[in-house]
Motif scaffolding. Structure first.
Motif, mmCIF file in Angstrom:
data_model
loop_
_atom_site.group_PDB
_atom_site.id
_atom_site.type_symbol
_atom_site.label_atom_id
_atom_site.label_comp_id
_atom_site.label_asym_id
_atom_site.label_seq_id
_atom_site.Cartn_x
_atom_site.Cartn_y
_atom_site.Cartn_z
ATOM 1 N N SER A 75 6.806 16.322 36.547
ATOM 2 C CA SER A 75 7.277 15.370 35.397
ATOM 3 C C SER A 75 8.360 14.171 35.921
ATOM 4 C CB SER A 75 7.830 15.907 34.092
ATOM 5 O OG SER A 75 6.792 16.572 33.671
ATOM 6 N N LYS A 77 10.847 11.275 35.124
ATOM 7 C CA LYS A 77 11.423 10.717 34.052
ATOM 8 C C LYS A 77 12.634 9.652 34.539
ATOM 9 C CE LYS A 77 10.286 14.143 30.393
ATOM 10 N NZ LYS A 77 10.791 14.897 29.673
ATOM 11 N N LYS A 83 12.687 6.920 29.757
ATOM 12 C CA LYS A 83 11.161 6.581 29.889
ATOM 13 C C LYS A 83 10.262 7.677 30.715
ATOM 14 C CE LYS A 83 8.088 3.289 32.062
ATOM 15 N NZ LYS A 83 7.075 3.111 30.848
ATOM 16 N N ASN A 84 9.394 8.152 30.239
ATOM 17 C CA ASN A 84 8.392 9.127 30.837
ATOM 18 C C ASN A 84 7.547 8.346 31.762
ATOM 19 O OD1 ASN A 84 6.936 11.283 31.876
ATOM 20 N ND2 ASN A 84 5.691 10.979 29.709
ATOM 21 N N PHE A 85 7.546 8.403 33.051
ATOM 22 C CA PHE A 85 6.511 7.500 33.945
ATOM 23 C C PHE A 85 5.499 8.293 34.196
ATOM 24 C CE2 PHE A 85 10.308 5.347 35.358
ATOM 25 C CZ PHE A 85 9.953 4.056 35.812
ATOM 26 N N GLY A 86 5.387 9.656 34.092
ATOM 27 C CA GLY A 86 3.964 10.315 34.283
ATOM 28 C C GLY A 86 4.305 11.588 35.173
ATOM 29 N N ARG A 87 3.398 12.067 35.802
ATOM 30 C CA ARG A 87 3.523 13.135 36.677
ATOM 31 C C ARG A 87 2.609 13.255 37.675
ATOM 32 N NH1 ARG A 87 -0.280 17.460 35.100
ATOM 33 N NH2 ARG A 87 -1.510 16.629 33.444
ATOM 34 N N ASP A 105 -0.408 8.776 34.934
ATOM 35 C CA ASP A 105 0.640 8.022 34.166
ATOM 36 C C ASP A 105 1.151 8.633 32.673
ATOM 37 O OD1 ASP A 105 -1.372 7.686 31.807
ATOM 38 O OD2 ASP A 105 -1.990 5.691 32.625
ATOM 39 N N GLN A 106 1.998 8.061 31.919
ATOM 40 C CA GLN A 106 2.584 8.483 30.821
ATOM 41 C C GLN A 106 1.613 8.983 29.712
ATOM 42 O OE1 GLN A 106 2.776 5.453 31.862
ATOM 43 N NE2 GLN A 106 3.141 4.151 30.258
ATOM 44 N N THR A 107 0.375 8.573 29.881
ATOM 45 C CA THR A 107 -0.561 9.249 28.726
ATOM 46 C C THR A 107 -1.772 10.063 29.395
ATOM 47 O OG1 THR A 107 -2.257 7.366 29.579
ATOM 48 C CG2 THR A 107 -0.698 6.609 27.825
ATOM 49 N N ASP A 108 -1.148 10.474 30.524
ATOM 50 C CA ASP A 108 -1.738 11.804 31.169
ATOM 51 C C ASP A 108 -3.150 11.411 31.735
ATOM 52 O OD1 ASP A 108 -0.467 14.260 32.056
ATOM 53 O OD2 ASP A 108 -1.742 15.231 30.780
#
Length: 201
Positions: A75, A77, A83-87, A105-108
């Protein structure tokens, strides 16, 4: 916070004077982009991205989501605004032969795929690496490269391991224009991938 207005190529250069896997990221003018530190003695990967080598300001944090890293994801951040950028997610079985990662992205949602261009380079590196004396010089002629491809089928970035005795330098080139937020997500994912790939040999 995003990483933007960058002058490519970017250099990822590992420090050989520390036990930790620390490296600098600088642009083509030698200007600092970030300083990356992988925390030692952690059961799960934990990486902090600072503004520079002084480590006065934490910018981003990258952490593994599970204990075993065969199919682990990481993950990403922002420290400053949360902010969560993604993974970054490693594709386990496929990566045994040819290193492959998904960048989500942040919505997976899958945004990009990172693929090793020529897996034979790593195989020969591992084979030759067992030969005394010669193994010291494999870093000069056995250097893998990786391509970042978008879901639109376009090649956006290419990351190359550069010739060096200790395999301590990588270079990132942007091939086409990209959205600022996506650019930050890709760069942060690649710096985590470099740490993982470097430990694999």
């Amino acid at each position: 916070m995003t990483l933007n207005n960058l002058n490519y190529p970017l250099d990822f250069k590992f420090k050989i004077t520390t036990l930790a896997s620390d490296f600098n990221i600088t642009d083509k003018n030698g200007t600092y982009v970030a300083y990356v530190r992988q925390k030692m003695f952690k059961l799960k990967e934990d990486v902090v991205v600072f503004n520079d080598e002084s480590k006065t300001k934490e910018l981003f944090r990258i952490q593994a989501n599970q204990w075993i890293d065969f199919n682990a994801s990481y993950s990403i951040k922002s420290i400053l605004d949360g902010k969560n950028f993604g993974r970054l997610a490693r594709k386990g079985m496929r990566s045994i032969w040819k290193s492959t990662y998904n960048i989500l992205d942040q919505t997976d949602q899958n945004r990009f795929t990172v693929t090793e261009d020529n897996p034979w380079v790593k195989i020969f590196d591992n084979m030759v690496g067992e030969i005394p004396v010669i193994s010291m010089f494999t870093g000069y002629f056995l250097n893998p490269s990786y391509t970042v491809k978008g879901v639109d089928g376009k090649d956006y970035f290419r990351l190359k391991k550069m010739p060096s005795m200790f395999g301590r330098r990588f270079q990132l080139e942007r091939l086409i224009d990209i959205d600022d937020e996506d650019e930050s997500l890709v760069i942060l994912s690649l710096l985590m991938m470099v740490l993982l790939e470097r430990s694999r040999g």
